[in-house]
Design an enzyme around this catalytic site. Structure first.
Site, PDB file in Angstrom:
ATOM      1  N   ASN A   1       0.774  -1.115   0.055  1.00  0.00           N
ATOM      2  CA  ASN A   1       0.336  -0.114  -0.074  1.00  0.00           C
ATOM      3  C   ASN A   1       1.107   1.450  -0.053  1.00  0.00           C
ATOM      4  OD1 ASN A   1      -1.681   2.247   0.714  1.00  0.00           O
ATOM      5  ND2 ASN A   1      -2.938   0.772   1.478  1.00  0.00           N
TER       6      ASN A   1
ATOM      7  N   LYS B   1       0.376   4.331   2.854  1.00  0.00           N
ATOM      8  CA  LYS B   1       1.272   3.694   4.210  1.00  0.00           C
ATOM      9  C   LYS B   1       2.623   4.823   3.790  1.00  0.00           C
ATOM     10  CE  LYS B   1      -1.717  -0.260   5.737  1.00  0.00           C
ATOM     11  NZ  LYS B   1      -1.421  -1.747   6.169  1.00  0.00           N
TER      12      LYS B   1
ATOM     13  N   ASP C   1      -0.504  -3.309  10.002  1.00  0.00           N
ATOM     14  CA  ASP C   1      -1.627  -3.604   9.909  1.00  0.00           C
ATOM     15  C   ASP C   1      -2.420  -3.186  10.784  1.00  0.00           C
ATOM     16  OD1 ASP C   1      -3.305  -6.317   8.143  1.00  0.00           O
ATOM     17  OD2 ASP C   1      -4.004  -6.174  10.000  1.00  0.00           O
ATOM     18  N   SER C   2      -3.273  -2.253   9.829  1.00  0.00           N
ATOM     19  CA  SER C   2      -4.403  -1.901  10.962  1.00  0.00           C
ATOM     20  C   SER C   2      -6.326  -2.279   9.809  1.00  0.00           C
ATOM     21  CB  SER C   2      -4.272  -0.368   9.594  1.00  0.00           C
ATOM     22  OG  SER C   2      -3.453  -0.091   8.639  1.00  0.00           O
TER      23      SER C   2
ATOM     24  N   GLY D   1      -8.714   5.021   1.494  1.00  0.00           N
ATOM     25  CA  GLY D   1      -9.515   3.972   2.667  1.00  0.00           C
ATOM     26  C   GLY D   1     -10.902   5.273   3.287  1.00  0.00           C
TER      27      GLY D   1
ATOM     28  N   HIS E   1      -4.094   7.028  14.251  1.00  0.00           N
ATOM     29  CA  HIS E   1      -3.564   5.431  14.367  1.00  0.00           C
ATOM     30  C   HIS E   1      -2.020   5.129  14.263  1.00  0.00           C
ATOM     31  CE1 HIS E   1      -5.258   5.299  10.411  1.00  0.00           C
ATOM     32  NE2 HIS E   1      -5.562   3.587  10.459  1.00  0.00           N
ATOM     33  N   ARG E   2      -1.730   5.364  12.785  1.00  0.00           N
ATOM     34  CA  ARG E   2      -0.650   4.938  12.129  1.00  0.00           C
ATOM     35  C   ARG E   2       0.603   5.707  12.238  1.00  0.00           C
ATOM     36  NH1 ARG E   2      -1.846   4.739   8.103  1.00  0.00           N
ATOM     37  NH2 ARG E   2      -2.530   2.808   7.947  1.00  0.00           N
TER      38      ARG E   2
END
Ligand code: ITT
Length: 194
Positions: A13, A16, A70-71, A150, A177-178
């Site tokens: 991705n 990311k 992983d999200s 997303g 979150h990332r």
């Protein structure tokens, strides 16, 4: 920077990779894509397990220290769905958004959270460090904005009145979150690996 470390970022991705390199700017850590042939079987049952599976595959392929993310989006009224299946909820990003809005339509509770688990492994695929972080918020009734990727157009973080897709990259990265997970990981790397 005097001491720096290049780490394989185990993903297919590109959004990311872009985000983690933005977040890591100035830290002494940078990220590159895994070698061709990277195609892990994400058959774990948790974000943590799937991030380990991806990091290990990239490490074995590249013989190099690797990090994976992983999200996904967990929606309270849908019992945590789509969760680890966020990328596979439907066939395109727009269909995934439409499906989520349709499934959530009967519910008053629109609470949700993005989750990101990151696993750092050495060149043999052995775990060095693992972190998990969240960003809590609500699912909007309609989608808005075009930044990010997303589910960003339908997620309004707590404390804000706009979706993540209406935010600048800088703002997203400061609360996401990332962003939270990577800053914890970088702190560990700076203390222990460079
Ligand atoms: P890799 O497995 O190759 O890293 P992927 O996109 O399939 O890429 P995941 O399995 O971790 O990654 O699934 C994450 C999905 O969760 C992603 O495709 C989005 O649908 C959603 N997601 C994760 N982080 C997001 C973010 O910051 N903004 C919007 N949606 C996000």
């Amino acid at each position: 920077m005097e001491n720096s470390l290049q780490i394989v970022f185990a993903t297919g991705n590109l959004h990311k990779v872009h985000e983690v390199n933005e977040i890591a700017k100035g830290s002494g850590v940078s990220f590159i894509l895994p070698p061709e042939g990277f195609d892990p079987l994400e058959n774990g049952e948790t974000f943590e397990r799937n991030s380990y599976i991806k990091a290990k595959e990239a490490a074995i392929l590249s013989d190099s220290i690797s990090l994976a993310d992983d999200s996904g989006l967990c929606v309270e009224a849908l019992n945590g769905e789509p969760g680890i299946f966020s990328a596979r909820y439907d066939s395109t990003p727009q269909k995934r958004i439409d499906k989520l809005l349709a499934n959530l339509a009967p519910f008053g509770n629109r609470n949700a959270k993005f989750v990101c688990a990151m696993t750092l492994v050495d060149g043999n695929g052995e775990i060095i460090h693992q972190v998990t972080a969240e960003c809590r918020g609500k699912i909007s009734k309609v989608q808005s904005g075009s930044n990010g990727f997303g589910y960003d157009p339908i997620f309004i973080p707590d404390g804000y009145t706009m979706t993540i897709a209406q935010m600048s990259d800088e703002l997203k990265n400061s609360i996401s979150h990332r962003g939270k997970a990577l800053r914890m990981m970088i702190e560990y790397i700076q203390k222990n690996l460079i």
